[in-house]
Scaffold this motif. Sequence first.
Motif, PDB file in Angstrom:
ATOM      1  N   GLU A 155      77.039  43.394  62.242  1.00  0.00           N
ATOM      2  CA  GLU A 155      76.841  44.872  61.778  1.00  0.00           C
ATOM      3  C   GLU A 155      77.278  45.725  63.112  1.00  0.00           C
ATOM      4  N   THR A 156      77.185  45.164  64.213  1.00  0.00           N
ATOM      5  CA  THR A 156      77.519  45.956  65.470  1.00  0.00           C
ATOM      6  C   THR A 156      79.207  45.902  65.801  1.00  0.00           C
ATOM      7  N   LEU A 157      79.550  44.657  65.857  1.00  0.00           N
ATOM      8  CA  LEU A 157      81.157  44.483  66.393  1.00  0.00           C
ATOM      9  C   LEU A 157      82.261  44.111  65.416  1.00  0.00           C
ATOM     10  N   TYR A 158      83.242  44.315  65.804  1.00  0.00           N
ATOM     11  CA  TYR A 158      84.428  44.178  64.951  1.00  0.00           C
ATOM     12  C   TYR A 158      85.721  44.185  65.788  1.00  0.00           C
ATOM     13  N   ILE A 159      86.888  43.431  65.345  1.00  0.00           N
ATOM     14  CA  ILE A 159      88.083  43.130  66.192  1.00  0.00           C
ATOM     15  C   ILE A 159      88.939  44.191  65.336  1.00  0.00           C
ATOM     16  N   THR A 160      90.074  44.646  65.985  1.00  0.00           N
ATOM     17  CA  THR A 160      91.128  45.315  65.206  1.00  0.00           C
ATOM     18  C   THR A 160      92.556  44.965  66.095  1.00  0.00           C
ATOM     19  N   ALA A 161      93.693  44.907  65.336  1.00  0.00           N
ATOM     20  CA  ALA A 161      94.819  44.478  65.592  1.00  0.00           C
ATOM     21  C   ALA A 161      95.852  45.330  64.760  1.00  0.00           C
ATOM     22  N   SER A 162      97.215  45.763  65.562  1.00  0.00           N
ATOM     23  CA  SER A 162      98.111  46.346  64.968  1.00  0.00           C
ATOM     24  C   SER A 162      99.507  46.141  65.594  1.00  0.00           C
ATOM     25  N   ASN A 163     100.443  46.229  64.890  1.00  0.00           N
ATOM     26  CA  ASN A 163     101.751  46.523  65.519  1.00  0.00           C
ATOM     27  C   ASN A 163     102.641  47.834  64.996  1.00  0.00           C
ATOM     28  N   GLU A 164     103.072  48.663  65.877  1.00  0.00           N
ATOM     29  CA  GLU A 164     103.625  49.887  65.601  1.00  0.00           C
ATOM     30  C   GLU A 164     105.244  49.918  66.123  1.00  0.00           C
ATOM     31  N   ILE A 165     106.064  50.210  65.002  1.00  0.00           N
ATOM     32  CA  ILE A 165     107.474  50.268  65.447  1.00  0.00           C
ATOM     33  C   ILE A 165     107.804  51.882  65.538  1.00  0.00           C
ATOM     34  N   PHE A 166     108.646  52.208  66.300  1.00  0.00           N
ATOM     35  CA  PHE A 166     109.153  53.602  66.085  1.00  0.00           C
ATOM     36  C   PHE A 166     110.816  53.508  66.120  1.00  0.00           C
ATOM     37  N   VAL A 167     111.050  54.618  65.218  1.00  0.00           N
ATOM     38  CA  VAL A 167     112.440  54.593  64.499  1.00  0.00           C
ATOM     39  C   VAL A 167     113.169  56.022  65.066  1.00  0.00           C
ATOM     40  N   ASN A 168     113.896  56.107  65.913  1.00  0.00           N
ATOM     41  CA  ASN A 168     114.344  57.703  66.380  1.00  0.00           C
ATOM     42  C   ASN A 168     115.761  58.096  65.717  1.00  0.00           C
ATOM     43  N   PHE A 169     115.554  59.175  65.121  1.00  0.00           N
ATOM     44  CA  PHE A 169     116.871  59.534  64.358  1.00  0.00           C
ATOM     45  C   PHE A 169     117.982  60.268  65.564  1.00  0.00           C
TER      46      PHE A 169
END
Length: 224
Positions: A155-169
């Motif tokens: 009820e108090t703790l959680y974990i989060t993870a992600s990966n984000e890619i950037f594509v420039n024009f």
Amino acid sequence: MKYYFTLLVFCTAIVLGHSQVNPEKELGSWYMIYGTHRVSDKISINTGIELRYYELITNYNLDLFGAGISYHINPKTALTINYSYLDIDRSIAYTEISNTIEHRLYEQVSNKHNLGNLPINHRLRVEQRFLHTMNDNTIQNRLRYRLGTKIKLNETLYITASNEIFVNFTEDVFRENRTYAALGIRLHKTIKLQLGFMKQHINNLNLDRLQIGIYFNTDLRKTL
């Protein structure tokens, strides 16, 4: 709010370092406050502040102030438009540009679902960046896609993870990638604290960034 943000910075001030030469050799930091304010069943207002440093609390990199509005198609999918103002100091990053002012617009769609028992969230964002320096004004456009998960431990703790890619024009298409993991702590039913680490690959630099963020939600439907 200013009190809590100042307290957050000072509580994490482990080292008051000297001026660095190479940003890849130091642990930098991002301090963030983000809020979501629900005004109706379909509409919410989003606010955000970020302070970024090349070291823990020294060698200023940038500040960001943003606000936007989201339309919630359903509990799992939302559309967002946002404006942000950034004041960026690039003098430490081996460029001849010491200061840049950026006006940033973005349009975004976010969605969450479960893959088996694993919660999955997607965020697709298109940005228009209006960059102003002493000598030049440019417009850059880019696409960002983030894939992540958030797992509740109790009820108090959680974990989060992600990966984000950037594509420039532009010719330099793949210029940035962010990999992130954090521990989240529910301080209150409306306030969360996240302590995380991000590996940021940007402009041929590999940067280590400590991220400390406060996230809060308000429901204005109860008062309007």
